[in-house]
Scaffold this active site. Sequence first.
Site, PDB file in Angstrom:
ATOM      1  N   ARG A  16       0.830  -1.217   0.000  1.00 30.39           N
ATOM      2  CA  ARG A  16       0.000   0.000   0.000  1.00 30.39           C
ATOM      3  C   ARG A  16       0.867   1.270   0.000  1.00 30.39           C
ATOM      4  O   ARG A  16       0.556   2.259   0.656  1.00 30.39           O
ATOM      5  CB  ARG A  16      -0.974  -0.005   1.178  1.00 30.39           C
ATOM      6  CG  ARG A  16      -2.107  -0.998   1.000  1.00 30.39           C
ATOM      7  CD  ARG A  16      -3.138  -0.876   2.112  1.00 30.39           C
ATOM      8  NE  ARG A  16      -2.579  -1.325   3.376  1.00 30.39           N
ATOM      9  CZ  ARG A  16      -3.106  -1.098   4.560  1.00 30.39           C
ATOM     10  NH1 ARG A  16      -4.237  -0.413   4.652  1.00 30.39           N
ATOM     11  NH2 ARG A  16      -2.547  -1.533   5.665  1.00 30.39           N
ATOM     12  N   LYS A  19      -0.989   4.463  -0.995  1.00 33.08           N
ATOM     13  CA  LYS A  19      -1.849   4.981   0.082  1.00 33.08           C
ATOM     14  C   LYS A  19      -1.008   5.804   1.070  1.00 33.08           C
ATOM     15  O   LYS A  19      -1.364   6.923   1.432  1.00 33.08           O
ATOM     16  CB  LYS A  19      -2.495   3.798   0.808  1.00 33.08           C
ATOM     17  CG  LYS A  19      -3.285   4.182   2.049  1.00 33.08           C
ATOM     18  CD  LYS A  19      -3.687   2.936   2.837  1.00 33.08           C
ATOM     19  CE  LYS A  19      -4.416   3.290   4.105  1.00 33.08           C
ATOM     20  NZ  LYS A  19      -5.742   3.866   3.844  1.00 33.08           N
ATOM     21  N   ILE A 437     -28.316   2.585  14.374  1.00 27.61           N
ATOM     22  CA  ILE A 437     -28.131   1.526  13.371  1.00 27.61           C
ATOM     23  C   ILE A 437     -27.194   0.429  13.870  1.00 27.61           C
ATOM     24  O   ILE A 437     -27.070  -0.615  13.244  1.00 27.61           O
ATOM     25  CB  ILE A 437     -27.647   2.143  12.044  1.00 27.61           C
ATOM     26  CG1 ILE A 437     -28.611   3.242  11.598  1.00 27.61           C
ATOM     27  CG2 ILE A 437     -27.522   1.121  10.937  1.00 27.61           C
ATOM     28  CD1 ILE A 437     -30.072   2.810  11.466  1.00 27.61           C
ATOM     29  N   TRP A 567     -19.456  -8.728  -0.035  1.00 30.74           N
ATOM     30  CA  TRP A 567     -18.226  -8.070   0.403  1.00 30.74           C
ATOM     31  C   TRP A 567     -17.085  -9.056   0.640  1.00 30.74           C
ATOM     32  O   TRP A 567     -16.131  -8.756   1.345  1.00 30.74           O
ATOM     33  CB  TRP A 567     -18.500  -7.183   1.623  1.00 30.74           C
ATOM     34  CG  TRP A 567     -19.157  -5.892   1.219  1.00 30.74           C
ATOM     35  CD1 TRP A 567     -19.277  -5.388  -0.040  1.00 30.74           C
ATOM     36  CD2 TRP A 567     -19.794  -4.932   2.080  1.00 30.74           C
ATOM     37  NE1 TRP A 567     -19.950  -4.176  -0.016  1.00 30.74           N
ATOM     38  CE2 TRP A 567     -20.272  -3.865   1.273  1.00 30.74           C
ATOM     39  CE3 TRP A 567     -19.992  -4.847   3.455  1.00 30.74           C
ATOM     40  CZ2 TRP A 567     -20.944  -2.752   1.791  1.00 30.74           C
ATOM     41  CZ3 TRP A 567     -20.660  -3.740   3.974  1.00 30.74           C
ATOM     42  CH2 TRP A 567     -21.124  -2.706   3.152  1.00 30.74           C
ATOM     43  N   ASP A 605     -28.277  -6.695   9.022  1.00 28.98           N
ATOM     44  CA  ASP A 605     -27.879  -5.660   8.059  1.00 28.98           C
ATOM     45  C   ASP A 605     -27.716  -6.237   6.661  1.00 28.98           C
ATOM     46  O   ASP A 605     -27.022  -7.240   6.480  1.00 28.98           O
ATOM     47  CB  ASP A 605     -26.535  -5.047   8.474  1.00 28.98           C
ATOM     48  CG  ASP A 605     -26.661  -4.194   9.724  1.00 28.98           C
ATOM     49  OD1 ASP A 605     -27.712  -3.553   9.898  1.00 28.98           O
ATOM     50  OD2 ASP A 605     -25.701  -4.169  10.515  1.00 28.98           O
ATOM     51  N   HIS A 647     -31.238  -3.214   7.701  1.00 32.69           N
ATOM     52  CA  HIS A 647     -30.718  -1.878   7.406  1.00 32.69           C
ATOM     53  C   HIS A 647     -30.051  -1.893   6.040  1.00 32.69           C
ATOM     54  O   HIS A 647     -29.378  -2.848   5.684  1.00 32.69           O
ATOM     55  CB  HIS A 647     -29.705  -1.471   8.480  1.00 32.69           C
ATOM     56  CG  HIS A 647     -28.885  -0.294   8.075  1.00 32.69           C
ATOM     57  ND1 HIS A 647     -29.401   0.984   7.994  1.00 32.69           N
ATOM     58  CD2 HIS A 647     -27.590  -0.206   7.674  1.00 32.69           C
ATOM     59  CE1 HIS A 647     -28.452   1.796   7.570  1.00 32.69           C
ATOM     60  NE2 HIS A 647     -27.353   1.117   7.376  1.00 32.69           N
ATOM     61  N   CYS A 649     -27.858   0.679   3.113  1.00 35.68           N
ATOM     62  CA  CYS A 649     -27.046   1.892   3.039  1.00 35.68           C
ATOM     63  C   CYS A 649     -27.249   2.680   1.764  1.00 35.68           C
ATOM     64  O   CYS A 649     -26.280   3.100   1.153  1.00 35.68           O
ATOM     65  CB  CYS A 649     -25.575   1.530   3.105  1.00 35.68           C
ATOM     66  SG  CYS A 649     -25.065   1.027   4.711  1.00 35.68           S
ATOM     67  N   HIS A 700     -22.506  10.670   7.591  1.00 39.16           N
ATOM     68  CA  HIS A 700     -21.292  10.820   6.777  1.00 39.16           C
ATOM     69  C   HIS A 700     -20.701  12.211   6.917  1.00 39.16           C
ATOM     70  O   HIS A 700     -19.613  12.470   6.426  1.00 39.16           O
ATOM     71  CB  HIS A 700     -21.612  10.519   5.314  1.00 39.16           C
ATOM     72  CG  HIS A 700     -22.271   9.182   5.149  1.00 39.16           C
ATOM     73  ND1 HIS A 700     -23.638   9.023   5.238  1.00 39.16           N
ATOM     74  CD2 HIS A 700     -21.767   7.949   4.968  1.00 39.16           C
ATOM     75  CE1 HIS A 700     -23.937   7.735   5.098  1.00 39.16           C
ATOM     76  NE2 HIS A 700     -22.821   7.075   4.935  1.00 39.16           N
ATOM     77  N   CYS A 732     -27.053   5.603   9.201  1.00 40.80           N
ATOM     78  CA  CYS A 732     -26.117   4.467   9.171  1.00 40.80           C
ATOM     79  C   CYS A 732     -25.469   4.361  10.549  1.00 40.80           C
ATOM     80  O   CYS A 732     -25.814   5.113  11.467  1.00 40.80           O
ATOM     81  CB  CYS A 732     -25.083   4.634   8.055  1.00 40.80           C
ATOM     82  SG  CYS A 732     -24.227   3.093   7.619  1.00 40.80           S
TER      83      CYS A 732
HETATM   84  N1  GLN Z   1     -24.697  -2.194  11.967  1.00 43.49           N
HETATM   85  C1  GLN Z   1     -23.675  -1.591  11.171  1.00 43.49           C
HETATM   86  C2  GLN Z   1     -23.161  -0.351  11.875  1.00 43.49           C
HETATM   87  O1  GLN Z   1     -23.931   0.271  12.543  1.00 43.49           O
HETATM   88  C3  GLN Z   1     -24.188  -1.195   9.827  1.00 43.49           C
HETATM   89  C4  GLN Z   1     -23.102  -0.605   8.971  1.00 43.49           C
HETATM   90  C5  GLN Z   1     -23.506  -0.367   7.554  1.00 43.49           C
HETATM   91  O2  GLN Z   1     -24.672  -0.293   7.242  1.00 43.49           O
HETATM   92  N2  GLN Z   1     -22.551  -0.215   6.663  1.00 43.49           N
HETATM   93  O3  GLN Z   1     -22.009   0.008  11.741  1.00 43.49           O
HETATM   94 ZN    ZN Z   2     -25.549   1.692   6.607  1.00 49.54          ZN
END
Ligand code: GLN
Ligand code: ZN
Length: 762
Positions: A16, A19, A437, A567, A605, A647, A649, A700, A732
């Site tokens: 890296r 980076k 979340i 992922w 999630d 949940h 994103c 964010h 989030c």
């Molecule tokens: N439960 C996870 C958190 O709160 C959800 C993260 C996500 O949605 N990327 O970090």
């Molecule tokens: Zn999220």
Amino acid sequence: MALTHNLGFPRIGARRELKIALEQYWKGESSLADLQRAGAELRQRHWQQQAGLDRVPVGDFSFYDQVLDMSLTLGHLPARAQGFDGEPLDNYFRIARGRSAATDDQACCAIAAGEMTKWFDTNYHYIVPEFTADTAFSLDASRLLEQLREARALNINAKPVIIGPVTYLALGKAKDDSNPLDLLPALLDVYAELLVTLGQHGADWVQVDEPLLVTDLDADWSHAFNVAYHQLKSAPVKILLASYFGGLDDNRYLAAHLPVAGLHLDAVRGRDDVQPLLNLLPSHRVLSLGVIDGRNIWKTDLGAVLDWLEPIAERLGDRLWLAPSCSLLHVPVDLSRETTLDDELRSWLAFALQKLDELALLASALNQGRDSVAPALADNRAAIASRQQSTRVNNPAVRSAVAAITPALGERRSGYPQRAAQQAAHLQLPAWPTTTIGSFPQTEEIRRARYQYRHGTLDKDAYHDAMRTEIAHSVAAQEKLGLDVLVHGEAERNDMVEYFGEQLDGYAFSRFGWVQSYGSRCVKPPILFGDISRPHAMTVEWIRYAQSLTDKPLKGMLTGPVTLLNWSFVRDDQPRADTCYQLALAIREEVLDLEAAGVNIIQIDEAALREGLPLRRSQWAGYLDWAVQAFRIAANGVADRTQIHTHMCYSEFNDIMAAIAAMDADVITIETSRSQMELLDAFDDFRYPNEIGPGVYDIHSPNIPDAEHMVALMTQAAERIPAERLWVNPDCGLKTRRWEEVTPALENMVAAARQLRAAHIR
Ligand code: GLN
Ligand code: ZN
């Protein structure tokens, strides 16, 4: 004689290095010259590592993003970045991330960062070109010419790589109501000039990437391809038109008849294209076949590829080129550094450098006969057989459990209305219930404890004590804030996929398997190599501990099967759906264990559900079918009284709303605060049947939202969704924020819920 070439090499560096160099520069700890030197060293190293190829990509190196590089080559900067009189590279970073080095933080230098979005179906994010009706282009070939000069000085057989004009237009976004396609004529003039310039500086072949060819094209976009390549055909260089990430399918005829010197196909995902194209392609064209998977980390079955390739090679002779399916940007650099993976597992894998070795072997086998590389082919055969037969990969119990799945496994006992009544009676939540979340800030203490635990300076008990302290802190903080449904805060989780992968059988982890996500950000996807099973409960002790500290309901927190899949680097020896079902069964066991431990609310999630959508619309339904069913299997074994949350994103779920509703979670929380209106539009066409928490706090951003703003957002939501089905929550997890930001923001959020209750909007 088949030739070998590569479409692109990972630029981040095996350690890296890029980076590190970028972040030092941005922090003001190094000079621009240091950064430039680091870039030049990486390019040089990577070219040398590819020197055995007949043609080596040049121009694929980027300090941030190849699409932004192309924008600069085309002299196409957003208006807010024009007229900057500093270093061009600083201006480039301003567009990419809002600012350049920390040393020039005068007000003049910060601008709004360009929007980022995903590069086709990868996890790489590019900077979106911004178009208006009067966007103009003007050539700046300096970056490409400099790299071409560097490569040629090293005697590298350089093949410049650029993004093609049609894909470039399609990747951008009009900032007014103009149609980017109207810009094509002006854009083509600059491309023509660029090709002339590259020719003048010694390039003979130029790779022009048009991955748009593997997507659904309407008549206008197909026409644009014809216009573009007919105009560029007089260029003094040979164009290798590169498509990848899938098959051409209905665009085969179009691609085959574009007047270019060569065509590259993704022969891993688009193998079905190859036979038809052999017949369609005019007889003098080069056909480049991407036979090594550039999107995954498994060793290629070279024998099988050769069986398929030999007759094709016979037919094409030196018109056949061989390559990875796409740029190797999407795989880690070097497997040989993975000394902690066991030998068996390592023998199944190939990272970028190993993939180039495979390519060289294939070419030798084709050109000099298989005998010329017999020992290497035998090794490859042994590795492939070992993977196929390994008991670590094949677990009969898991296979029979998946075979025994019936639709009933995904059914709740009752429909949502009956469940909702039971849950309401049991949970006794107020109107406009508040929750978060899952994660709370990953503090310095958490990071330090984890680091020490990993490095053996903190033992397991002490580490667990430290995590319990953090959990207790977050539970106390939530009680003080007055939230209604609490979480434990996820202190013990380094990453929402890795945490589960580490505890499931069938997963392995690399140490250095980094892949660029955007700019200097890299991810290290876990390797899902075998049948998945859950040897022990993964979360129950932590949640039980958190619940013991409070009388408020505590929400158990899991990552769903589709997100675990999307992922990870996933095994390629069975359909993804089957792997996803295995993950679903493992998560289902965890859900049932949580329920048995007295946890009444469980969140699963599915942050990455949307990312798995295929590039072709016609394949969406197939994916959504099994993805939704996998979630249902994971979630729906519980009693009516247990409330399932999920949940996601993103807010663009208008087009997959029906599938999301079919997941049948009792409550869904979604990211919306950056585009509240967009989300609400979705409810005009489709009424989401269960409860929903549209995020009202944009996590964010470091900004603290005020209560009035959140009340306004929720009031707006209540115009389209019945108020009794609305929840109040951030959009989030909070792990990237600091407590100093989170505390006042959540105070305001709880205040907003109280105002809504007082206003009797319900
Ligand atoms: N439960 C996870 C958190 O709160 C959800 C993260 C996500 O949605 N990327 O970090
Ligand atoms: Zn999220």
